[in-house]
Scaffold this motif. Structure first.
Motif, PDB file in Angstrom:
ATOM      1  N   VAL A  48     -19.739 101.508 -17.468  1.00 49.79           N
ATOM      2  CA  VAL A  48     -20.885 102.503 -17.446  1.00 49.79           C
ATOM      3  C   VAL A  48     -21.571 102.274 -18.919  1.00 49.79           C
ATOM      4  N   LYS A  49     -23.107 101.903 -18.678  1.00 52.29           N
ATOM      5  CA  LYS A  49     -23.644 101.700 -20.275  1.00 52.29           C
ATOM      6  C   LYS A  49     -24.613 103.142 -20.170  1.00 52.29           C
ATOM      7  N   PHE A  50     -24.365 103.557 -21.313  1.00 55.94           N
ATOM      8  CA  PHE A  50     -24.756 105.053 -21.893  1.00 55.94           C
ATOM      9  C   PHE A  50     -25.075 105.051 -23.298  1.00 55.94           C
ATOM     10  N   ALA A  51     -26.211 105.393 -23.469  1.00 56.48           N
ATOM     11  CA  ALA A  51     -26.672 105.495 -25.025  1.00 56.48           C
ATOM     12  C   ALA A  51     -26.220 104.192 -26.030  1.00 56.48           C
ATOM     13  N   GLU A 107     -22.139 114.108 -26.257  1.00 57.19           N
ATOM     14  CA  GLU A 107     -22.333 115.254 -27.027  1.00 57.19           C
ATOM     15  C   GLU A 107     -23.235 114.868 -28.182  1.00 57.19           C
ATOM     16  N   GLN A 108     -23.420 113.759 -28.584  1.00 56.84           N
ATOM     17  CA  GLN A 108     -24.467 113.417 -29.636  1.00 56.84           C
ATOM     18  C   GLN A 108     -25.794 113.139 -28.964  1.00 56.84           C
ATOM     19  N   SER A 109     -25.799 112.962 -27.889  1.00 61.49           N
ATOM     20  CA  SER A 109     -27.198 112.508 -27.112  1.00 61.49           C
ATOM     21  C   SER A 109     -27.912 113.584 -26.372  1.00 61.49           C
ATOM     22  N   ASP A 110     -29.093 113.281 -26.063  1.00 59.42           N
ATOM     23  CA  ASP A 110     -30.017 114.360 -25.429  1.00 59.42           C
ATOM     24  C   ASP A 110     -29.728 114.566 -24.132  1.00 59.42           C
ATOM     25  N   HIS A 114     -26.309 118.400 -16.457  1.00 62.00           N
ATOM     26  CA  HIS A 114     -26.961 118.387 -15.168  1.00 62.00           C
ATOM     27  C   HIS A 114     -27.122 116.782 -14.835  1.00 62.00           C
ATOM     28  N   PHE A 115     -27.494 116.255 -15.829  1.00 61.10           N
ATOM     29  CA  PHE A 115     -27.932 114.616 -15.733  1.00 61.10           C
ATOM     30  C   PHE A 115     -26.387 113.816 -15.408  1.00 61.10           C
ATOM     31  N   VAL A 116     -25.529 114.177 -16.120  1.00 59.38           N
ATOM     32  CA  VAL A 116     -24.049 113.599 -15.984  1.00 59.38           C
ATOM     33  C   VAL A 116     -23.750 113.869 -14.425  1.00 59.38           C
ATOM     34  N   PHE A 117     -23.566 115.251 -13.900  1.00 55.43           N
ATOM     35  CA  PHE A 117     -23.246 115.534 -12.754  1.00 55.43           C
ATOM     36  C   PHE A 117     -24.218 115.153 -11.416  1.00 55.43           C
ATOM     37  N   LYS A 118     -25.349 114.805 -11.985  1.00 53.26           N
ATOM     38  CA  LYS A 118     -26.171 114.443 -10.865  1.00 53.26           C
ATOM     39  C   LYS A 118     -26.081 112.568 -10.736  1.00 53.26           C
ATOM     40  N   HIS A 119     -26.000 112.168 -11.961  1.00 59.55           N
ATOM     41  CA  HIS A 119     -26.102 110.627 -11.829  1.00 59.55           C
ATOM     42  C   HIS A 119     -24.784 109.966 -11.724  1.00 59.55           C
TER      43      HIS A 119
END
Length: 148
Positions: A48-51, A107-110, A114-119
């Motif tokens: 998973v690519k994130f931040a 926790e450091q991101s914006d 809801h975003f995490v649980f939706k996508h």
């Protein structure tokens, strides 16, 4: 034919009995070490690519996550199985699914929960064979439909 003493015959019988016992025991043992190695080396890792960072995802639902998930997050509502992540368990859910490093980065991101649980969560659950369709969270709990 040489004659054996009774002690020699008993000793030989004991040896043969031990040998037979080992053979039978070996046939009863299911050795999964090789199967696990093949399984782990067979598929390419998932990420998973994130931040701006890549986080490796288990190819199948990890045992610790599965234990947590089925204990705390699966509910039957009107005959249908739903995923409900209690508010006080969200961080643990994310950490067990995606790892401590991902949780720290989150926790450091914006990005919001809801975003995490939706996508992210539905995509990973689907990859693990648990297709979930995201609904809107209600009352501090994330509700999603699972197979059922």
């Amino acid at each position: 034919m040489p004659k054996h003493t009774q002690e020699e015959r008993l000793s030989l019988l004991d040896q043969k009995a031990d040998e037979l016992s080992r053979i039978q025991q070996d046939q009863l043992v299911a050795d999964y070490d090789e199967a696990i190695a093949e399984h782990e080396n067979g598929d390419k890792p998932k990420y998973v690519k994130f931040a701006g960072e890549y986080f490796e995802i288990s190819k199948e639902m990890p045992f610790r996550f599965a234990t947590f998930y089925f204990r705390h997050c699966v509910r039957k509502v009107k005959g249908k199985t739903q995923m409900e992540v209690p508010e006080d368990k969200m961080f643990e859910f994310i950490e067990l699914m995606l790892g401590k490093k991902f949780l720290e980065r989150l926790e450091q991101s914006d990005a919001g929960v809801h975003f995490v649980f939706k996508h992210i969560v539905p995509d990973i659950m689907s990859m693990w064979g648990y297709d979930v369709k995201s609904d809107k969270p209600s009352g501090g709990q994330k509700k999603t439909k699972t197979r059922g």
